[in-house]
Design a protein around this motif. Structure first.
Motif, mmCIF file in Angstrom:
data_model
loop_
_atom_site.group_PDB
_atom_site.id
_atom_site.type_symbol
_atom_site.label_atom_id
_atom_site.label_comp_id
_atom_site.label_asym_id
_atom_site.label_seq_id
_atom_site.Cartn_x
_atom_site.Cartn_y
_atom_site.Cartn_z
ATOM 1 N N VAL A 135 -46.721 -46.564 92.234
ATOM 2 C CA VAL A 135 -46.220 -47.217 90.579
ATOM 3 C C VAL A 135 -46.128 -46.545 89.713
ATOM 4 N N ARG A 136 -47.196 -45.867 89.518
ATOM 5 C CA ARG A 136 -47.281 -45.033 88.073
ATOM 6 C C ARG A 136 -46.527 -44.148 87.714
ATOM 7 N N ALA A 137 -45.518 -43.360 88.491
ATOM 8 C CA ALA A 137 -44.436 -42.445 88.700
ATOM 9 C C ALA A 137 -43.894 -42.693 88.044
ATOM 10 N N PRO A 138 -43.408 -41.639 86.997
ATOM 11 C CA PRO A 138 -41.606 -41.773 86.493
ATOM 12 C C PRO A 138 -40.559 -41.903 86.539
ATOM 13 N N ASN A 139 -39.953 -43.007 87.411
ATOM 14 C CA ASN A 139 -38.725 -43.094 87.581
ATOM 15 C C ASN A 139 -37.774 -41.352 87.661
ATOM 16 N N GLU A 140 -36.763 -41.395 88.867
ATOM 17 C CA GLU A 140 -36.538 -40.387 88.652
ATOM 18 C C GLU A 140 -34.985 -40.343 87.857
ATOM 19 N N PHE A 141 -34.278 -39.905 86.810
ATOM 20 C CA PHE A 141 -33.291 -39.456 85.644
ATOM 21 C C PHE A 141 -31.968 -39.578 87.157
#
Lengths: 54, 218
Positions: free
Chosen positions: B23-29
């Motif tokens: 949940v905390r991981a950043p969104n992929e571009f």
């Protein structure tokens, strides 16, 4: 006037993500439940064998 | 059993932690939210391949050395391979629907993965319902399955494919690594626990079967 409309399909991502994680957890849980049901059956088979052995 | 329960509890706690990391991981571009399926899809694929290799190795021992001690190993690896393979084959199309616009395409990676999974299913069925020679037939199919693993892995490099290349793990954003490696470690621990439990049961089943046969002969 150009009446051509660009047809785009927007699929929300979150239901797919939830479905993916949900499926994996459910599959693992089902496997664990099946394993324990089998273990229970095996234990009763072992008891039956022990009772039949003089 | 107490040790096993403690490990299972640890595994549950790790799952909680990993879900939080995902949940905390950043969104992929480019892909956004849907890329988060990667954190569960790839660890399942790693275990799918590992179990196929274990089943193939056990099958080889069973056929070459004629050792029935390898039979429970093969049976256990086949069952876990089918479980994790099914997870790969379900999570992949869920990703594909959003990323490619299709649930399924007859791409080299997807097709070879399906063939590998079907081989493991066939091997397990052959073992269960194949009669006296079922174990040997299952061993042969397991060896065939393990030979298929490199083809599945390198299929994206050898043939034109829309599936991402295998180097995607190496080039992963450092902020995404804790979620990925955390999930991989948790899934590997879970697989090991299930493997040990199922292996013990398979050995017990084999002993019971031998006893039953002996009793019937007497």
């Amino acid at each position: 006037m150009n009446n051509t409309k660009l047809l785009t399909e927007t699929i929300p991502a979150w239901p797919l993500v939830v479905a993916a994680y949900g499926f994996v957890w459910l599959a693992v849980l089902a496997f664990v439940a099946w394993t324990f049901a089998k273990l229970h059956r095996l234990q009763s088979q072992v008891r039956a064998l022990e009772n039949s052995t003089p | 059993m107490k040790k096993f329960s403690l490990l299972a509890l640890g595994c549950g706690l790790l799952f909680g932690l990993c879900t939080w990391l995902v949940v905390r991981a950043p969104n992929e571009f480019t892909m956004g939210l849907i890329q988060r399926i990667f954190y569960i899809h790839v660890p399942c694929a790693m275990l799918f391949f590992t179990m196929a290799f274990v089943a193939g190795g056990a099958g080889m021992v069973l056929l070459v050395r004629r050792s029935m001690a390898a039979e429970p190993w093969m049976k256990t690896a086949l069952e876990l391979g089918i479980l994790f393979g099914l997870c790969v084959l379900v999570t992949g199309p869920l990703w594909g629907r959003k990323a490619w616009g299709h649930w399924w395409v007859w791409d080299a990676r997807l097709t070879t993965s399906l063939i590998l999974w079907l081989t493991l299913v066939m091997a397990r069925f052959a073992h269960a319902y194949g009669g006296p020679g079922g174990a040997q037939l299952a061993a042969g199919l397991s060896i065939f399955g393990s030979i298929n693993v490199p083809f599945v892995y390198f299929s994206v490099s050898w043939w034109r494919s829309i599936h991402p290349e295998p180097d995607v793990v190496r080039t992963l954003d450092p902020a995404m690594r804790p979620a990925f490696w955390g999930m991989t470690a948790t899934m590997a621990l879970l697989c090991t626990l299930l493997f040990v439990l199922r292996l013990r049961m398979a050995r017990l089943e084999q002993t019971i079967e031998e006893h039953t046969v002996e009793e019937e002969l007497e």
